[in-house]
Scaffold this active site. Sequence first.
Site, PDB file in Angstrom:
ATOM      1  N   CYS A   9      -7.310  -4.055   4.855  1.00 12.87           N
ATOM      2  CA  CYS A   9      -7.174  -4.846   3.628  1.00 12.87           C
ATOM      3  C   CYS A   9      -8.437  -5.646   3.371  1.00 12.87           C
ATOM      4  CB  CYS A   9      -5.977  -5.774   3.718  1.00 12.87           C
ATOM      5  SG  CYS A   9      -6.227  -7.052   4.942  1.00 12.87           S
ATOM      6  N   LYS A  60      10.116  -6.097  11.902  1.00 12.55           N
ATOM      7  CA  LYS A  60      10.299  -4.729  11.400  1.00 12.55           C
ATOM      8  C   LYS A  60       8.892  -4.150  11.280  1.00 12.55           C
ATOM      9  CE  LYS A  60      10.077  -2.285   8.136  1.00 12.55           C
ATOM     10  NZ  LYS A  60       9.245  -1.040   8.220  1.00 12.55           N
ATOM     11  N   GLU A  89       7.233   1.957  10.154  1.00 10.88           N
ATOM     12  CA  GLU A  89       7.869   3.110  10.809  1.00 10.88           C
ATOM     13  C   GLU A  89       6.823   4.152  11.216  1.00 10.88           C
ATOM     14  OE1 GLU A  89       7.930   2.064   7.767  1.00 10.88           O
ATOM     15  OE2 GLU A  89       8.538   3.563   6.289  1.00 10.88           O
ATOM     16  N   PHE A 102       1.133  -0.313   8.447  1.00  8.09           N
ATOM     17  CA  PHE A 102       0.737   0.604   9.526  1.00  8.09           C
ATOM     18  C   PHE A 102      -0.666   0.363  10.056  1.00  8.09           C
ATOM     19  CE2 PHE A 102      -1.169   2.796   5.869  1.00  8.09           C
ATOM     20  CZ  PHE A 102      -2.401   3.148   6.386  1.00  8.09           C
TER      21      PHE A 102
HETATM   22  P1  NAD Z   1       3.483  -0.561   2.577  1.00  5.50           P
HETATM   23  O1  NAD Z   1       3.597  -1.608   1.538  1.00  5.50           O
HETATM   24  O2  NAD Z   1       3.755   0.842   2.207  1.00  5.50           O
HETATM   25  O3  NAD Z   1       4.480  -0.894   3.809  1.00  5.50           O
HETATM   26  C1  NAD Z   1       4.529  -2.173   4.378  1.00  5.50           C
HETATM   27  C2  NAD Z   1       5.924  -2.406   4.934  1.00  5.50           C
HETATM   28  O4  NAD Z   1       6.867  -2.344   3.868  1.00  5.50           O
HETATM   29  C3  NAD Z   1       6.333  -1.357   5.949  1.00  5.50           C
HETATM   30  O5  NAD Z   1       6.973  -1.986   7.026  1.00  5.50           O
HETATM   31  C4  NAD Z   1       7.269  -0.439   5.173  1.00  5.50           C
HETATM   32  O6  NAD Z   1       8.279   0.117   5.983  1.00  5.50           O
HETATM   33  C5  NAD Z   1       7.865  -1.367   4.144  1.00  5.50           C
HETATM   34  N1  NAD Z   1       8.181  -0.673   2.879  1.00  5.50           N
HETATM   35  C6  NAD Z   1       7.556   0.427   2.369  1.00  5.50           C
HETATM   36  N2  NAD Z   1       8.112   0.769   1.185  1.00  5.50           N
HETATM   37  C7  NAD Z   1       9.092  -0.120   0.950  1.00  5.50           C
HETATM   38  C8  NAD Z   1      10.027  -0.285  -0.124  1.00  5.50           C
HETATM   39  N3  NAD Z   1      10.050   0.540  -1.169  1.00  5.50           N
HETATM   40  N4  NAD Z   1      10.883  -1.320  -0.050  1.00  5.50           N
HETATM   41  C9  NAD Z   1      10.885  -2.155   0.996  1.00  5.50           C
HETATM   42  N5  NAD Z   1      10.017  -2.038   2.039  1.00  5.50           N
HETATM   43  C10 NAD Z   1       9.140  -1.045   2.017  1.00  5.50           C
HETATM   44  O7  NAD Z   1       2.019  -0.721   3.232  1.00  5.50           O
HETATM   45  P2  NAD Z   1       1.322   0.227   4.303  1.00  5.50           P
HETATM   46  O8  NAD Z   1       0.962   1.503   3.638  1.00  5.50           O
HETATM   47  O9  NAD Z   1       2.084   0.251   5.559  1.00  5.50           O
HETATM   48  O10 NAD Z   1       0.006  -0.630   4.584  1.00  5.50           O
HETATM   49  C11 NAD Z   1      -1.145  -0.580   3.791  1.00  5.50           C
HETATM   50  C12 NAD Z   1      -1.169  -1.705   2.782  1.00  5.50           C
HETATM   51  O11 NAD Z   1      -1.094  -2.963   3.448  1.00  5.50           O
HETATM   52  C13 NAD Z   1      -2.474  -1.737   1.987  1.00  5.50           C
HETATM   53  O12 NAD Z   1      -2.183  -2.022   0.652  1.00  5.50           O
HETATM   54  C14 NAD Z   1      -3.242  -2.878   2.632  1.00  5.50           C
HETATM   55  O13 NAD Z   1      -4.210  -3.483   1.799  1.00  5.50           O
HETATM   56  C15 NAD Z   1      -2.130  -3.822   2.958  1.00  5.50           C
HETATM   57  N6  NAD Z   1      -2.511  -4.790   3.966  1.00  5.50           N
HETATM   58  C16 NAD Z   1      -2.729  -6.073   3.562  1.00  5.50           C
HETATM   59  C17 NAD Z   1      -3.135  -7.021   4.461  1.00  5.50           C
HETATM   60  C18 NAD Z   1      -3.401  -8.431   4.006  1.00  5.50           C
HETATM   61  O14 NAD Z   1      -3.536  -9.313   4.840  1.00  5.50           O
HETATM   62  N7  NAD Z   1      -3.468  -8.711   2.716  1.00  5.50           N
HETATM   63  C19 NAD Z   1      -3.309  -6.682   5.815  1.00  5.50           C
HETATM   64  C20 NAD Z   1      -3.058  -5.359   6.208  1.00  5.50           C
HETATM   65  C21 NAD Z   1      -2.644  -4.419   5.264  1.00  5.50           C
END
Ligand code: NAD
Length: 490
Positions: A281, A173, A176, A149
């Site tokens: 991140c 994807k 959401e 997000f």
């Molecule tokens: P998230 O892991 O909750 O969600 C990421 C994606 O995975 C979303 O599209 C979500 O719908 C999906 N998802 C969520 N739960 C799931 C499940 N149980 N099974 C399958 N898919 C699932 O992450 P977020 O809260 O949207 O974003 C924040 C995180 O992203 C932080 O940890 C941040 O550090 C990381 N991030 C990392 C980078 C990088 O380059 N390393 C860049 C941006 C964000």
Amino acid sequence: MTTIPNLIAGLSVAPAAAVYADVFNPSRGEVIARVPLSGATEVEAAVQAARKAFATWGTMPVTKRASVLFRYKQLLDQNFDALARLVTRENGKTLDEARGDVRRGIEVVDFACGIAHLQKGESLPQVAEQIDAVTMREPLGVCAGIAPFNFPAMVPMWMFPIAIACGNAFILKPSEKVPLTANRLAELFAEAGLPEGVFNVVHGGREVVDALCIHPGIAAISFVGSSRIAKHVYSLGCAHGKRVQAAGGAKNVLLVMPDAEPEATLRAILGSAFGCAGQRCMAGSVLMGVGAKTADEWRERVGGALARMKIDDTSANDSAEMGPVIDGAAQSRIAQTIGSAAAVGAEIAYNGAARVPTKGFFVGPTLLDHVTPTSGLFQDEIFGPVLSMVRPKSLDEAIATMNSLGYGNGATLFSASGAAARQFTREIQCGMLGINIGVPAPMALFSFSGWNDSFFGDLHVQGIEGVMFYTRQKVVLSRWDKDYVRSQGW
Ligand code: NAD
């Protein structure tokens, strides 16, 4: 109430099962739209559309593909401000931060416009007697991207512009929680002349992610999000024979030496730790002043600056300096972490809780001091506007403490000393380093190089590794025998 459609084969499509989630303006805590939670049926339809489109897009001359990207870049520039406002509205980050989000994404499109050069292979004539060698990089087929997000524009654009420029078809994807920007990015790509089905957007959560990871018609998955889900996507995708790049969470340290330049360093620390309300991140979420005097000075400076920070509804106030976090769940989780800081031996040096708007998902900027390196406050990602101070006595101790982290995205050093900078650069065990830079996130020309639990896979997103990830190499050896020509009397 706006219902956001999936975009499949150039059409707006409603999901088969009518299950929806609310999309919020986090600055106000108000629902602004609803997003479908699609499933395997929609993924199947998107794969079919993408496969069909790949048959022509994947064989189109590279210069024709590039010309669509050039038009896309123009349209993105023309719509720059509207896109930034959309990001602010659904994510809550400030307008300036949203502009940065969109600008960084457009830079990837800029990079992808050079695909004719980037996708060139190598050649070596006469590699053996009368044998020439040529390599070519070919697209994989249908690729998919799963985004978090926190960067509604930039992170999806780390993925699809390069994948599509290479000749692949793509299924995105988005998170959401921020689906609006993704649809707008796809609409503009269609307007630029991208053939239907080359870029599809399927909204949803876990069900869509798992369906993408196991679908036999998908060749590669790019994931960016938390480490727990990154690991899940990496293992599920690999188990189903896919190429996977999965970027995860992070814990990044801002290391300040006694000789750091005070004003620029303060600006960099504030931007790094509290920019995007700490939801980056590459956010600097730990401050280490080397030596007690340095730590005391920086506690005073940062605390003073936080007391002056303008925290406001970012969708109404373009000059707000910090906005809300993404949702009520994040707000309670972060508040709980702050509330339990004293129990793990930390001291609250500044707490901005009383200064935030009452509507919306706001968390006050917070500075914690005397955080111990073994506590969760140091080891775990908080992903909110909380900066934890750890007090090392020396540079050696600081580096050893930083290297005890499980993550490996970024770290930065503030100093005027070349020797300190050199030691830091050589000894830190993570992939993206800054010297006097608050957020050392590489620009589109370079790959986003997380290590350890911040990345699962081999080839990172963006830059030349992105091109390699979305293509596979063919090596052609040709033997054309001149004796044969002579033997024919030609
Ligand atoms: P998230 O892991 O909750 O969600 C990421 C994606 O995975 C979303 O599209 C979500 O719908 C999906 N998802 C969520 N739960 C799931 C499940 N149980 N099974 C399958 N898919 C699932 O992450 P977020 O809260 O949207 O974003 C924040 C995180 O992203 C932080 O940890 C941040 O550090 C990381 N991030 C990392 C980078 C990088 O380059 N390393 C860049 C941006 C964000």
